[in-house]
Design a protein around this motif. Structure first.
Motif, PDB file in Angstrom:
ATOM      1  N   GLU A   1     -18.077   8.838 -21.565  1.00 33.89           N
ATOM      2  CA  GLU A   1     -16.606   8.843 -21.517  1.00 33.89           C
ATOM      3  C   GLU A   1     -16.151   9.064 -20.081  1.00 33.89           C
ATOM      4  N   VAL A   2     -15.243   8.212 -19.610  1.00 34.37           N
ATOM      5  CA  VAL A   2     -14.747   8.308 -18.230  1.00 34.37           C
ATOM      6  C   VAL A   2     -13.262   7.960 -18.197  1.00 34.37           C
ATOM      7  N   GLU A   3     -12.589   8.344 -17.110  1.00 39.91           N
ATOM      8  CA  GLU A   3     -11.178   7.996 -16.903  1.00 39.91           C
ATOM      9  C   GLU A   3     -10.960   7.558 -15.463  1.00 39.91           C
ATOM     10  N   ALA A   4     -10.171   6.513 -15.276  1.00 41.96           N
ATOM     11  CA  ALA A   4      -9.857   6.005 -13.944  1.00 41.96           C
ATOM     12  C   ALA A   4      -8.576   6.636 -13.414  1.00 41.96           C
ATOM     13  N   TYR A   5      -8.574   6.944 -12.101  1.00 39.25           N
ATOM     14  CA  TYR A   5      -7.392   7.473 -11.419  1.00 39.25           C
ATOM     15  C   TYR A   5      -7.263   6.786 -10.063  1.00 39.25           C
ATOM     16  N   HIS A   6      -6.071   6.264  -9.782  1.00 38.00           N
ATOM     17  CA  HIS A   6      -5.792   5.641  -8.495  1.00 38.00           C
ATOM     18  C   HIS A   6      -5.001   6.609  -7.626  1.00 38.00           C
ATOM     19  N   GLY A   7      -4.936   6.334  -6.317  1.00 41.14           N
ATOM     20  CA  GLY A   7      -4.152   7.149  -5.407  1.00 41.14           C
ATOM     21  C   GLY A   7      -2.910   6.409  -4.949  1.00 41.14           C
ATOM     22  N   ARG A   8      -2.180   7.015  -4.053  1.00 37.89           N
ATOM     23  CA  ARG A   8      -0.968   6.373  -3.524  1.00 37.89           C
ATOM     24  C   ARG A   8      -1.341   5.061  -2.835  1.00 37.89           C
ATOM     25  N   GLY A   9      -0.694   3.985  -3.264  1.00 38.05           N
ATOM     26  CA  GLY A   9      -0.936   2.684  -2.656  1.00 38.05           C
ATOM     27  C   GLY A   9      -2.195   1.991  -3.136  1.00 38.05           C
ATOM     28  N   THR A  10      -2.871   2.549  -4.138  1.00 38.62           N
ATOM     29  CA  THR A  10      -4.110   1.956  -4.642  1.00 38.62           C
ATOM     30  C   THR A  10      -3.807   1.059  -5.830  1.00 38.62           C
ATOM     31  N   GLY A  11      -4.105  -0.210  -5.719  1.00 32.78           N
ATOM     32  CA  GLY A  11      -3.840  -1.138  -6.810  1.00 32.78           C
ATOM     33  C   GLY A  11      -2.377  -1.496  -6.914  1.00 32.78           C
TER      34      GLY A  11
END
Length: 220
Positions: free
Chosen positions: A43-53
């Motif tokens: 089990e995993v979760e994705a997290y982006h940062g400011r300006g990512t994607g």
């Protein structure tokens, strides 16, 4: 049995949302305090940062930009961002995206496949072995990675970092049918179906229980 290979820096150069499902069935192996524990990731979760994607991620630690806390997320992919949750639990993330672009994949749950005795000593509250690494804080405890000591450890080269060594092994053939849905316990819109950024192996007993975060829910 799933065939595995050592992870490379390039495996984590994509955005977290792309990399996350490829981690399922992989193994995080950590040697800390002279004991080795390996966890098969379920089990995993994705997290982006400011300006990512293309889509802003209001649930990310890096949503406002670089800070001393999230500095590892902006570094080279393949390192582990280890942060403290609720002042108690050390949670482990794999840094993804090119250096200078923030992103990480939270390792939410897994099965201990090596070093069960060591994991039991580190997780004495676990009543059954399926709970040893079922949840991000439990997983961090089981493998022995601690914040802030091990934040930034390199899981590609396996270079020693404050007495610990970490390595990631990935499936030769990624899982074809990962389940996906909202992230667990994330507040507001970031925890709704608008962000189906949690991936897991359906039916695996080591996947953590789902709960809505504050202000999130199926009606939003």
């Amino acid at each position: 049995m799933t065939r595995l290979r050592p992870a490379t820096r390039e495996d984590f150069a994509g955005l977290p949302l792309e990399v996350a499902p490829r981690l399922l069935g992989g193994v995080l192996q950590v040697t800390a305090a002279g004991e080795t524990v390996a966890v098969r990731l379920t089990e995993v979760e994705a997290y982006h940062g400011r300006g990512t994607g293309e889509v802003p991620d209001p649930g990310s630690h890096a949503r406002m930009g670089p800070t001393p806390r999230n500095a590892t997320m902006w570094g080279a992919p393949g390192h582990l961002y280890v942060y403290l949750s609720h002042g108690i639990h050390s949670c482990v993330n794999v840094v993804c995206a090119p250096e200078g672009v923030a992103g990480g994949v939270l390792l939410r749950g897994g099965e201990v496949v090596e070093g069960v005795d060591a994991a039991r000593r580190r997780r004495p509250a676990a009543r059954v072995d399926r709970d040893l690494a079922r949840g991000p804080g439990r997983l961090g405890d089981a493998v022995g990675l601690r914040h802030p000591l091990h934040d930034g450890i390199d899981a590609v080269t396996g270079a020693p970092h404050h007495g610990a060594v970490a390595r990631l092994l990935l499936p030769v053939e990624p899982l074809a049918d990962a389940a996906t849905g909202p992230r667990v316990g994330v507040a507001g819109d970031a925890g709704t179906a608008a962000y189906p950024w949690r991936f897991w192996i359906a039916g695996d007993p080591t996947v953590s229980a789902f709960r809505w975060g504050r202000g999130a829910g199926p009606a939003r």
